[in-house]
Design an enzyme around this catalytic site. Structure first.
Site, mmCIF file in Angstrom:
data_model
loop_
_atom_site.group_PDB
_atom_site.id
_atom_site.type_symbol
_atom_site.label_atom_id
_atom_site.label_comp_id
_atom_site.label_asym_id
_atom_site.label_seq_id
_atom_site.Cartn_x
_atom_site.Cartn_y
_atom_site.Cartn_z
ATOM 1 N N HIS A 1 0.926 -1.125 -0.010
ATOM 2 C CA HIS A 1 0.156 0.169 -0.155
ATOM 3 C C HIS A 1 0.907 1.406 0.103
ATOM 4 C CE1 HIS A 1 -3.414 -2.636 0.822
ATOM 5 N NE2 HIS A 1 -2.821 -3.045 2.062
HETATM 6 O O1 RIB Z 1 -4.995 -0.035 4.535
HETATM 7 C C1 RIB Z 1 -3.524 0.040 4.594
HETATM 8 C C2 RIB Z 1 -2.706 1.025 5.449
HETATM 9 O O2 RIB Z 1 -3.095 1.073 6.627
HETATM 10 C C3 RIB Z 1 -1.532 1.276 5.159
HETATM 11 O O3 RIB Z 1 -0.968 2.414 5.260
HETATM 12 C C4 RIB Z 1 -0.701 0.146 6.365
HETATM 13 O O4 RIB Z 1 0.444 0.424 6.775
HETATM 14 C C5 RIB Z 1 -1.877 0.571 7.260
HETATM 15 O O5 RIB Z 1 -1.574 1.797 8.023
#
Ligand code: RIB
Ligand code: CA
Length: 310
Positions: A237
């Site tokens: 992500h």
């Molecule tokens: O949903 C994914 C996000 O939430 C990413 O930033 C992961 O590190 C968590 O913080």
């Protein structure tokens, strides 16, 4: 280095945050790293940011940020990132303390000292909302607020809400209503950029400590997402938000109006994207829809391979 975007990375390391720090170190001028409570508590997210700084041997200030959301109780994701936030990776106790315990002041000061910085939050938006409260003109001085969070097609904490938005929905609401030039890099985008065991093996093959750490993080990310829709890989992500700034050609985004649901019994933390076209309300951000996943993965792997300090 001339031409590289200058960013403040606001993060809650965090497995994918750690890969985002490596990605940012290679492809951006990292003006500062700020920590926020999110995946794990502020003590761990701050210590993990410091550990990654030491691992990369980079000279970047780390500022400790908000230890809890604006209103909500702290909400963590230890089941995804491990009890201390860096999976099962053992890194030495950080060499130094944070450069300050006031990430909000650091963000305000840095954006006053230099126009055109990108704020790249990849955790809950608490620090960003507090900085905008302290100095609303930040919204006009930054080049962008390019955030990993939300999404156009549902969540991961609930059917509606993604973790970063859900954990501090009030902060996200304030940020999306700030008038700042926001790009939302949400789950609909980041799930296109996935790392599997082959990528972990590639990292191990680099033959250095950053590659070995990255391989462990990728393996762990795969293991905790085994029950998900696409076993055998895990979405990366947070690096997507960094690449949206350093390599904008890798991600296609469109102008949209987005509101953050704060009070919904079933939809708290939803980023509701107005897809009605000409009937839509005036856009307040850009929403990322399509990634050149192959190129994104190449850039992430190259950042790991060419990490400083190896
Ligand atoms: O949903 C994914 C996000 O939430 C990413 O930033 C992961 O590190 C968590 O913080
Ligand atoms: Ca994160």
């Amino acid at each position: 280095m001339a031409g590289r975007p200058r960013i403040i990375l606001d993060c809650d390391p965090g497995v994918d945050d750690a890969i985002a720090i490596i990605t940012a170190a290679r492809w951006t001028d990292l003006v500062a790293i700020t920590s926020v409570s999110g995946n794990v508590g502020i003590e761990h997210t701050t210590a993990n940011a410091l550990r990654m700084r030491d691992l990369l041997d980079i000279d970047v200030p780390v500022h400790r940020g908000a230890e809890r959301p604006l209103v909500a109780e702290p909400f963590h994701a230890r089941h995804v990132h491990g009890m201390t936030g860096l999976a099962d990776v053992e890194l030495p106790v950080p060499d130094l303390e944070p450069d300050s315990h006031d990430a909000v002041a650091a963000i305000v000061d840095a954006t006053r000292a230099e126009e055109g910085l990108h704020l790249v939050p990849v955790g809950p938006l608490t620090n960003i909302a507090l900085a905008l409260r302290a100095d609303p003109a930040i919204s006009r001085r930054v080049a962008s607020i390019t955030l990993m969070g939300g999404g156009a097609t549902g969540g991961n904490v609930t059917a509606a809400a993604e973790f970063n938005i859900y954990a501090d929905a009030e902060a996200a609401d304030e940020v999306f209503r700030s008038g700042a030039p926001i790009t939302m890099v949400g789950l609909n985008l980041t799930h296109q950029v996935r790392m599997d065991a082959g990528h972990a093996d590639t990292c191990r093959g680099f033959g250095h400590r950053v590659g070995d750490v990255a391989a462990k993080l990728v393996d762990y990310n795969i293991s905790v997402h085994r029950g998900g829709g696409r076993p055998g890989s895990g979405a990366m992500h947070d690096p997507c938000a960094v690449l949206a700034v350093s390599h904008p050609e890798v991600i296609r985004s469109e102008p949209r109006h987005v509101v953050v649901e704060v009070d919904g019994a079933h939809t708290r933390g939803q980023t509701l994207v107005d897809e009605r076209g000409r009937m839509s309300v005036e856009p307040n951000c850009r929403v990322a829809y399509e990634a050149d996943a192959g190129r994104a993965l190449e850039l992430i792997l190259q950042a790991i391979r060419e990490a400083p300090g190896v």
